[in-house]
Enzyme design. Structure first.
Site, mmCIF file in Angstrom:
data_model
loop_
_atom_site.group_PDB
_atom_site.id
_atom_site.type_symbol
_atom_site.label_atom_id
_atom_site.label_comp_id
_atom_site.label_asym_id
_atom_site.label_seq_id
_atom_site.Cartn_x
_atom_site.Cartn_y
_atom_site.Cartn_z
ATOM 1 N N LYS A 299 0.840 -1.209 0.000
ATOM 2 C CA LYS A 299 0.000 0.000 0.000
ATOM 3 C C LYS A 299 0.876 1.260 0.000
ATOM 4 C CE LYS A 299 -1.670 2.039 3.933
ATOM 5 N NZ LYS A 299 -1.707 3.435 4.193
ATOM 6 N N ASN A 300 1.833 1.315 0.919
ATOM 7 C CA ASN A 300 2.558 2.581 1.086
ATOM 8 C C ASN A 300 3.555 2.857 -0.046
ATOM 9 O OD1 ASN A 300 1.028 3.234 3.274
ATOM 10 N ND2 ASN A 300 2.515 2.520 4.797
ATOM 11 N N CYS B 40 -5.245 8.053 8.856
ATOM 12 C CA CYS B 40 -5.497 7.523 10.198
ATOM 13 C C CYS B 40 -5.166 8.566 11.257
ATOM 14 C CB CYS B 40 -4.637 6.282 10.435
ATOM 15 S SG CYS B 40 -5.156 4.853 9.483
ATOM 16 N N ARG C 200 -9.113 0.510 3.548
ATOM 17 C CA ARG C 200 -8.145 1.448 2.962
ATOM 18 C C ARG C 200 -6.839 0.747 2.635
ATOM 19 N NH1 ARG C 200 -6.584 5.126 6.839
ATOM 20 N NH2 ARG C 200 -4.911 5.239 5.356
ATOM 21 N N ASP D 40 3.633 0.106 12.153
ATOM 22 C CA ASP D 40 2.437 -0.407 11.477
ATOM 23 C C ASP D 40 2.151 -1.873 11.820
ATOM 24 O OD1 ASP D 40 2.210 2.076 10.398
ATOM 25 O OD2 ASP D 40 2.915 1.534 8.408
ATOM 26 N N ARG E 141 0.168 14.937 13.002
ATOM 27 C CA ARG E 141 0.936 14.448 11.842
ATOM 28 C C ARG E 141 1.428 15.648 11.039
ATOM 29 N NH1 ARG E 141 -1.740 8.974 9.369
ATOM 30 N NH2 ARG E 141 0.347 8.785 8.549
HETATM 31 N N1 EPU Z 1 6.969 13.961 11.225
HETATM 32 C C1 EPU Z 1 7.201 15.280 11.529
HETATM 33 N N2 EPU Z 1 7.267 16.184 10.498
HETATM 34 C C2 EPU Z 1 7.090 15.833 9.215
HETATM 35 C C3 EPU Z 1 6.848 14.470 8.905
HETATM 36 C C4 EPU Z 1 6.785 13.559 9.937
HETATM 37 O O1 EPU Z 1 7.359 15.657 12.692
HETATM 38 O O2 EPU Z 1 7.168 16.698 8.328
HETATM 39 C C5 EPU Z 1 6.930 12.976 12.315
HETATM 40 C C6 EPU Z 1 5.561 12.300 12.450
HETATM 41 O O3 EPU Z 1 4.690 13.059 13.249
HETATM 42 C C7 EPU Z 1 5.959 10.960 13.054
HETATM 43 C C8 EPU Z 1 7.334 10.677 12.446
HETATM 44 O O4 EPU Z 1 7.825 11.928 11.973
HETATM 45 O O5 EPU Z 1 6.100 11.097 14.444
HETATM 46 C C9 EPU Z 1 7.351 9.703 11.288
HETATM 47 O O6 EPU Z 1 6.366 10.083 10.332
HETATM 48 P P1 EPU Z 1 6.480 9.699 8.790
HETATM 49 O O7 EPU Z 1 6.561 10.952 8.018
HETATM 50 O O8 EPU Z 1 7.573 8.686 8.616
HETATM 51 O O9 EPU Z 1 5.075 9.027 8.531
HETATM 52 P P2 EPU Z 1 4.158 9.187 7.252
HETATM 53 O O10 EPU Z 1 4.996 9.300 6.041
HETATM 54 O O11 EPU Z 1 3.099 10.186 7.494
HETATM 55 C C10 EPU Z 1 4.147 6.638 6.696
HETATM 56 C C11 EPU Z 1 3.087 5.602 6.503
HETATM 57 C C12 EPU Z 1 2.475 5.238 7.843
HETATM 58 C C13 EPU Z 1 3.589 4.754 8.784
HETATM 59 C C14 EPU Z 1 4.699 5.806 8.881
HETATM 60 C C15 EPU Z 1 5.899 5.341 9.698
HETATM 61 C C16 EPU Z 1 2.278 6.146 4.309
HETATM 62 C C17 EPU Z 1 1.166 6.661 3.478
HETATM 63 N N3 EPU Z 1 2.064 6.124 5.623
HETATM 64 O O12 EPU Z 1 3.466 7.755 7.246
HETATM 65 O O13 EPU Z 1 1.616 4.159 7.573
HETATM 66 O O14 EPU Z 1 3.055 4.519 10.072
HETATM 67 O O15 EPU Z 1 5.161 6.142 7.567
HETATM 68 O O16 EPU Z 1 6.433 4.185 9.157
HETATM 69 O O17 EPU Z 1 3.322 5.755 3.808
HETATM 70 C C18 EPU Z 1 -0.223 2.739 7.874
HETATM 71 O O18 EPU Z 1 0.070 2.218 6.786
HETATM 72 O O19 EPU Z 1 -1.063 2.243 8.669
HETATM 73 C C19 EPU Z 1 0.446 3.993 8.259
HETATM 74 C C20 EPU Z 1 -0.027 4.806 9.188
#
Ligand code: EPU
Length: 419
Positions: free
Chosen positions: A22-23, A117, A398, A306, A122
């Site tokens: 998915k991601n 989610c 999703r 995850d 975020r």
């Molecule tokens: N963060 C910041 N600033 C930013 C971006 C992130 O402070 O600009 C923080 C977040 O708040 C969090 C940490 O950095 O504490 C990591 O966040 P990350 O950006 O890695 O997460 P994401 O890209 O929003 C993706 C996956 C999530 C998964 C996370 C961590 C996708 C669409 N989503 O989210 O997947 O938990 O990486 O591996 O790729 C899921 O599939 O259930 C899911 C939530």
């Protein structure tokens, strides 16, 4: 409305085939916007986040043809707007990848604030920092993000936080920039490597994906005319590995990259389960009550957040007291309240939860608060005595293709019921 009705307990046994990630898919689809041409993406999971991603591309002017449930051909030669549909982009998290891609391809985009989610705050400050360092102007307000750039120029970007989304987004924004961009403290998840492989197949020059320094040498154009197959879903595979342990079952998990699952394998061995590694498939089995273990979620190659809720089900049934420390998301223990309704003994506060293992769970009506919580509740319902009803299926749909059919095929007594 629909719910899942599960009658347990059932030890899950048999074979399960893992879909594309998915991601990775939700990043590769917007990445097609960088191509001035046609490409085919295969091994896409048939899930609602992928369908919405395709709808957004169509609204931007792309032509999409579904070749099968898991394959699309996308023609992005005629992108004709710089406003992405605000309602659709607000529906899920990965819509933020439209920003990096459209900045690179057209130089301007407005999207709705990304949804997804509810796992706590975020922020997207690292995405914005990257875009601005490349030369874009970014304005956030009234529920939208507007980004514009006359020209993007490669530069050095240090990520203050290891972020999957920001790493991919900056990679997308810099593919067509002038000169070289370096992303330092980059995330290393398998889907980052997959997005880089996709872009390189289309003519990009990205080096170092999968390490914490990624170098992107800007190219003039991506031309497409390629077919790309999405990497297998590490999280779906891990979900079934943990389902085998929680239900004292025996599963052959096919079409996975076992190296991506090392941290899960290590924890399964620690709790007394068995794992046989065949390179592109794994046999996971467990014929006794799991042992206690402590977990700290970390960016890849650490234990993935995850899979934390699914591991939580295993530990709720373990012999002894276990502790999970969730280091990525603030609110990823909402599922523990639901497991407690099923007889678990879990105390969660902030980013820590203490699991006093119980010897069985009992069926109950439970509510999925997010995607992975939903998967955990299905595992719990399959392991529990009696009838479990899982509500809020929109979260689960999703991210998991045909989840109840896959569980049914390995022995679960599970039905989707309208109410
Ligand atoms: N963060 C910041 N600033 C930013 C971006 C992130 O402070 O600009 C923080 C977040 O708040 C969090 C940490 O950095 O504490 C990591 O966040 P990350 O950006 O890695 O997460 P994401 O890209 O929003 C993706 C996956 C999530 C998964 C996370 C961590 C996708 C669409 N989503 O989210 O997947 O938990 O990486 O591996 O790729 C899921 O599939 O259930 C899911 C939530």
């Amino acid at each position: 409305m629909e719910k899942l009705v599960i009658k347990g307990p059932t030890p899950l046994k048999g074979e399960v085939h893992i879909n594309g990630a998915k991601n990775a898919a939700v990043a590769i689809l917007p990445a097609t916007l960088l191509i001035d041409g046609i490409c085919t993406i295969e091994n896409l999971p048939n899930i609602s986040d992928v369908k919405i991603s395709c709808e957004i591309l169509e609204k931007l002017g792309a032509k999409i043809k579904w070749n099968s449930m898991n394959s699309v051909t996308i023609d992005t030669r005629h992108i004709n707007t710089t406003t992405a549909p605000l309602d659709l982009t607000s529906k899920f998290r990965a819509s933020y990848y439209i920003i990096g891609s459209m900045l690179s391809r057209i130089g301007e985009i407005e999207v709705g604030m990304p949804g997804g989610c509810k796992l706590g705050a975020r922020p997207i400050d690292q995405h914005i920092k990257g875009f601005e360092l490349l030369g874009a102007e970014v304005n956030v307000g009234n529920g939208t993000i507007h980004a514009k750039a006359n020209k993007l120029v490669g530069t050095s970007i240090y990520m203050d936080i290891v972020s999957v989304g920001a790493t991919i987004n900056v990679m997308l924004a810099s593919v067509l920039a002038e000169g070289t961009t370096t992303i330092d403290n980059a995330a290393k998840e398998p889907h980052i490597v997959d997005v880089a492989n996709f872009l390189n197949t289309m003519g990009a020059d990205i080096r170092g994906a999968g390490t914490d320094i990624i170098k992107i040498n800007g190219v003039k154009k991506l031309t497409g005319n390629c077919t790309y197959s999405v990497v297998p879903d590490q999280i779906e595979a891990g979900t079934f590995m943990l389902a085998a342990v929680a239900t004292k079952g025996d599963l052959l998990i096919k079409n996975c990259i076992t190296k991506h699952l090392d941290s899960i394998t290590a924890k399964i061995l620690e709790v007394g389960g068995q794992v046989e590694d065949y390179g592109d498939s794994l046999r996971v089995y467990c014929n006794k009550r799991p042992l206690k273990a402590n977990i700290k979620t970390l960016p890849y190659p650490g234990f993935p957040t995850d899979l934390q809720p699914q591991m939580g089900v295993v530990l709720s049934l373990a012999d002894g007291t276990s502790i999970i420390n969730e280091s990525i998301w603030e609110s990823r223990f909402q599922y523990t309240q639901e497991l407690n309704k099923m007889g678990a003994d879990i105390m969660a506060q902030g980013k820590t939860a203490i699991f006093q293992g119980v010897d069985h769970l009992s069926g109950a009506p439970v509510y999925s608060s997010d995607l992975r919580a939903g998967a955990a509740l299905i595992i719990a319902g399959t392991a529990a005595n009696g009838i479990t009803e899982v509500y809020n299926l929109e979260h689960i749909d999703r991210g998991y293709e045909n989840i109840e059919e896959k569980f049914r095929a390995i022995g679960a007594n599970i039905e989707r019921v309208s109410y």
